[in-house]
Design a protein around this motif. Structure first.
Motif, PDB file in Angstrom:
ATOM      1  N   ALA A 166       0.918  -1.267   0.044  1.00 54.87           N
ATOM      2  CA  ALA A 166       0.227  -0.014   0.091  1.00 54.87           C
ATOM      3  C   ALA A 166       0.788   1.243  -0.020  1.00 54.87           C
ATOM      4  O   ALA A 166       0.689   2.238  -0.765  1.00 54.87           O
ATOM      5  N   LYS A 167       1.847   1.107   0.898  1.00 54.02           N
ATOM      6  CA  LYS A 167       3.003   2.315   0.861  1.00 54.02           C
ATOM      7  C   LYS A 167       3.641   2.513  -0.547  1.00 54.02           C
ATOM      8  O   LYS A 167       3.758   3.814  -1.154  1.00 54.02           O
ATOM      9  N   ARG A 168       3.745   1.689  -1.228  1.00 55.25           N
ATOM     10  CA  ARG A 168       4.654   1.667  -2.408  1.00 55.25           C
ATOM     11  C   ARG A 168       3.646   2.369  -3.599  1.00 55.25           C
ATOM     12  O   ARG A 168       3.829   3.268  -4.211  1.00 55.25           O
ATOM     13  N   ARG A 169       2.435   1.882  -3.456  1.00 50.57           N
ATOM     14  CA  ARG A 169       1.377   2.117  -4.458  1.00 50.57           C
ATOM     15  C   ARG A 169       1.168   3.715  -4.322  1.00 50.57           C
ATOM     16  O   ARG A 169       1.071   4.326  -5.103  1.00 50.57           O
ATOM     17  N   TYR A 170       1.115   4.170  -2.896  1.00 55.27           N
ATOM     18  CA  TYR A 170       0.789   5.536  -2.550  1.00 55.27           C
ATOM     19  C   TYR A 170       2.039   6.237  -2.978  1.00 55.27           C
ATOM     20  O   TYR A 170       1.461   7.440  -3.855  1.00 55.27           O
ATOM     21  N   LYS A 171       3.107   5.936  -2.817  1.00 57.78           N
ATOM     22  CA  LYS A 171       4.133   6.631  -3.478  1.00 57.78           C
ATOM     23  C   LYS A 171       4.031   6.875  -4.949  1.00 57.78           C
ATOM     24  O   LYS A 171       4.294   7.869  -5.488  1.00 57.78           O
ATOM     25  N   GLN A 172       3.868   5.730  -5.740  1.00 60.28           N
ATOM     26  CA  GLN A 172       3.815   5.710  -7.043  1.00 60.28           C
ATOM     27  C   GLN A 172       2.578   6.610  -7.491  1.00 60.28           C
ATOM     28  O   GLN A 172       2.945   7.544  -8.648  1.00 60.28           O
ATOM     29  N   LEU A 173       1.300   6.729  -6.943  1.00 66.22           N
ATOM     30  CA  LEU A 173       0.409   7.398  -7.302  1.00 66.22           C
ATOM     31  C   LEU A 173       0.754   9.005  -7.040  1.00 66.22           C
ATOM     32  O   LEU A 173       0.512   9.857  -8.285  1.00 66.22           O
TER      33      LEU A 173
END
Ligand code: DC
Length: 235
Positions: A161-168
């Motif tokens: 979830a943290k990686r996806r947040y950063k990507q977005l």
């Protein structure tokens, strides 16, 4: 048994390939891209095909539960992969297919057997010399069961979830960590519990947990596993 192994080895020697399956935001897309680059091979991002179908359906107003219409749409998908991107009907949709709403719609339509069947031939056509790296959910279990190396890449829900947040955020989309955690959990459950091609490790898959690994380390693990696999086949 020995005959099967010889047949598998012969198929793998024809066009070598690595499958990388795993849950949403496990990093498999980036890892697959980097592994393909390191080996000079082709890349198949199968999730992009499901996202393209979802986007095409949303844009055409096709009901996401209308299996026949979705399968027809998938069979004639006007898709073209270009350098660093993808086009639908001649229009650049590289960013549009990454939208969370499109990802959720992709996960919804991916449960439909007719749609999955319509995409099989398209996916297998990507296996061309000198080799292919394919990432998705069922690359090792259904689409390329005779792959040279099958990897199952996992990571904790929180780290994904943290990686996806950063990507977005980096791509300029708005995002909320709590919403992403909930969506990821729901999507994982749907992908793992569906009747057709559920997300699970393929037989003989190498498991890699990237929770505490960065991209370089994860890529090195996959390349190391491929080297091991090749030296086992030569023995
Ligand atoms: O990997 P991704 O998030 O881009 O994939 C989008 C959706 O497509 C995902 O929720 C499940 C589906 N998918 C699938 O069912 N089988 C694949 N091989 C790849 C993706």
């Amino acid at each position: 048994m020995k005959g099967d192994r010889q047949h598998d080895a012969a198929a793998a020697m024809r066009v070598p390939m690595i499958t990388i399956d795993g849950p949403t935001a496990s990093g498999k897309g980036t890892v697959a891209q980097r592994v393909a680059q390191a080996l000079g091979w082709h890349l198949l991002d199968s999730g992009a095909l499901y996202r393209l179908c979802a986007l095409a359906a949303l844009r055409a107003g096709v009901d996401l539960d209308d299996t026949a219409a979705l399968a027809r749409l998938a069979a004639t998908l006007p898709v073209r992969f270009v350098a660093d991107g993808v086009e639908l009907d001649g229009h650049d949709v590289t960013a549009a297919i990454r939208d969370e709403a499109v990802g959720n719609a992709a996960s919804r339509i991916a449960v439909q057997p007719a749609l999955r069947a319509a995409l099989l031939g398209l996916q297998r056509g990507f296996r061309r010399p000198p080799g292919l790296v394919a990432d998705g959910r069922d690359m090792g279990t259904v689409v390329f069961p005779d792959a040279t190396l099958k990897v199952f890449l996992v990571a904790s829900t929180e780290s994904r979830a943290k990686r996806r947040y950063k990507q977005l955020i980096e791509k300029g989309f708005s995002a909320n960590l709590a919403d992403l955690l909930r969506d990821l959990g729901e999507r994982d459950e749907r992908d793992a519990k569906r009747a057709v091609a559920p997300l699970r490790p393929a037989e003989g898959a190498v498991m890699i947990d990237s929770t505490h690994l960065d991209i370089d380390q994860t890529v090195a693990e996959v390349l190391g596993a491929y080297r091991d696999c090749c030296s086992r086949m030569r023995r």
